[in-house]
Design a protein around this motif. Structure first.
Motif, PDB file in Angstrom:
ATOM      1  N   TRP A  11       0.860   9.382   0.797  1.00  0.00           N
ATOM      2  CA  TRP A  11      -0.585  10.458   0.512  1.00  0.00           C
ATOM      3  C   TRP A  11      -1.304  10.651   1.770  1.00  0.00           C
ATOM      4  O   TRP A  11      -1.383  11.729   2.246  1.00  0.00           O
ATOM      5  CB  TRP A  11      -1.233  10.221  -0.748  1.00  0.00           C
ATOM      6  N   PRO A  12      -1.697   9.714   2.410  1.00  0.00           N
ATOM      7  CA  PRO A  12      -2.276   9.617   3.768  1.00  0.00           C
ATOM      8  C   PRO A  12      -1.644  10.406   4.562  1.00  0.00           C
ATOM      9  O   PRO A  12      -2.120  11.084   5.497  1.00  0.00           O
ATOM     10  CB  PRO A  12      -2.827   8.198   4.028  1.00  0.00           C
TER      11      PRO A  12
ATOM     12  N   TRP B  39     -12.281   7.058   8.133  1.00  0.00           N
ATOM     13  CA  TRP B  39     -12.927   6.448   7.006  1.00  0.00           C
ATOM     14  C   TRP B  39     -12.367   6.502   5.819  1.00  0.00           C
ATOM     15  O   TRP B  39     -12.301   5.500   5.124  1.00  0.00           O
ATOM     16  CB  TRP B  39     -14.285   7.487   6.788  1.00  0.00           C
ATOM     17  N   PHE B  40     -11.583   7.528   5.373  1.00  0.00           N
ATOM     18  CA  PHE B  40     -10.604   7.689   4.257  1.00  0.00           C
ATOM     19  C   PHE B  40      -9.589   6.415   4.295  1.00  0.00           C
ATOM     20  O   PHE B  40      -9.414   5.721   3.273  1.00  0.00           O
ATOM     21  CB  PHE B  40     -10.114   8.906   4.279  1.00  0.00           C
TER      22      PHE B  40
ATOM     23  N   MET C 140       0.792  -1.234  -0.082  1.00  0.00           N
ATOM     24  CA  MET C 140      -0.217  -0.185  -0.111  1.00  0.00           C
ATOM     25  C   MET C 140       0.878   1.350  -0.087  1.00  0.00           C
ATOM     26  O   MET C 140       1.917   1.369   0.446  1.00  0.00           O
ATOM     27  CB  MET C 140      -0.810  -0.066   1.271  1.00  0.00           C
TER      28      MET C 140
ATOM     29  N   TYR D  63       1.631   4.554   1.483  1.00  0.00           N
ATOM     30  CA  TYR D  63       1.287   5.385   2.879  1.00  0.00           C
ATOM     31  C   TYR D  63       1.640   6.899   2.646  1.00  0.00           C
ATOM     32  O   TYR D  63       1.654   7.423   3.711  1.00  0.00           O
ATOM     33  CB  TYR D  63       2.098   4.773   3.852  1.00  0.00           C
TER      34      TYR D  63
ATOM     35  N   GLU E  72      -7.872  -1.409   2.837  1.00  0.00           N
ATOM     36  CA  GLU E  72      -8.983  -2.214   2.630  1.00  0.00           C
ATOM     37  C   GLU E  72      -8.716  -3.601   2.131  1.00  0.00           C
ATOM     38  O   GLU E  72      -9.515  -4.510   2.474  1.00  0.00           O
ATOM     39  CB  GLU E  72      -9.843  -1.699   1.220  1.00  0.00           C
TER      40      GLU E  72
ATOM     41  N   ASN F 174      -9.668   3.585   5.757  1.00  0.00           N
ATOM     42  CA  ASN F 174     -10.490   2.364   5.438  1.00  0.00           C
ATOM     43  C   ASN F 174     -10.935   2.128   4.046  1.00  0.00           C
ATOM     44  O   ASN F 174     -10.594   0.802   3.651  1.00  0.00           O
ATOM     45  CB  ASN F 174     -11.614   2.289   6.496  1.00  0.00           C
ATOM     46  N   GLN F 175     -11.383   3.266   3.423  1.00  0.00           N
ATOM     47  CA  GLN F 175     -11.528   2.832   2.067  1.00  0.00           C
ATOM     48  C   GLN F 175     -10.756   2.746   1.162  1.00  0.00           C
ATOM     49  O   GLN F 175     -10.711   2.101  -0.094  1.00  0.00           O
ATOM     50  CB  GLN F 175     -12.683   4.208   1.771  1.00  0.00           C
ATOM     51  N   GLN F 176      -9.503   3.715   1.171  1.00  0.00           N
ATOM     52  CA  GLN F 176      -8.630   3.760   0.182  1.00  0.00           C
ATOM     53  C   GLN F 176      -7.205   2.942   0.654  1.00  0.00           C
ATOM     54  O   GLN F 176      -6.602   2.533  -0.382  1.00  0.00           O
ATOM     55  CB  GLN F 176      -8.236   5.323   0.223  1.00  0.00           C
ATOM     56  N   VAL F 177      -7.009   2.888   1.845  1.00  0.00           N
ATOM     57  CA  VAL F 177      -5.528   2.302   2.035  1.00  0.00           C
ATOM     58  C   VAL F 177      -5.464   0.927   2.645  1.00  0.00           C
ATOM     59  O   VAL F 177      -4.670   0.134   2.417  1.00  0.00           O
ATOM     60  CB  VAL F 177      -4.784   3.374   3.075  1.00  0.00           C
TER      61      VAL F 177
END
Length: 149
Positions: A5-6, A103-104, A1, A3, A111, A106-109
């Motif tokens: 950008w997050p 939430w972001f 994944m 990491y 999942e 969980n959805q993008q990174v």
């Protein structure tokens, strides 16, 4: 994944919140950047990469609130004499932002990732069966051997 950008998004969010809130209490921008960097790194590794996938959004948000409160209070009082209320208000605003950030995540990174929790209830445990010694029969054999002598 990926990491990167997050982490950048979290740093920007943390810096903006601390700049607005701590700026009202007289903190310098350099100290706000230092606090933002430290809090971003620690809360990202602890709250977002460990607590969030294993325990969920609620506990990760609670952990981020506590970390933000203690971190801003401790670092802020060390750098700029930031008090309790500045740390408390910062922690509340950060926790609200963190709930959306989780939430972001969980959805993008996160999942496709498996949690690293070590619950005994989720393990497939096996037992080994063996033959037990019959105590009574061994005692009877010993008595027979004594009687025969």
């Amino acid at each position: 994944m990926n990491y990167t950008w997050p982490l950048i998004i979290k740093f920007i969010m943390m810096t903006v919140v601390l700049w607005i809130v701590l700026g009202l209490f007289g903190a310098s921008f350099v100290n706000i950047l230092l606090i933002s960097i430290l809090l971003t790194l620690v809360s990202y590794m602890l709250g977002d990469l460990f607590i969030l996938p294993n325990y969920g959004n609620l506990w990760a948000t609670v952990a981020d609130f506590g970390l933000a409160f203690i971190g801003v209070w401790a670092l802020g009082s060390f750098f700029d004499q930031i008090g309790f209320w500045a740390a408390f208000i910062s922690a509340i605003v950060i926790a609200i932002g963190e709930a959306f950030f989780h939430w972001f995540m969980n959805q993008q990174v996160l999942e496709d990732e498996e949690p690293i929790r070590n619950d005994m209830s989720e393990r497939n445990l096996q037992t080994e069966f063996g033959s037990d010694m019959d105590v009574k029969s061994d005692a009877e054999k010993a008595n027979k051997n004594k009687n025969q002598e």
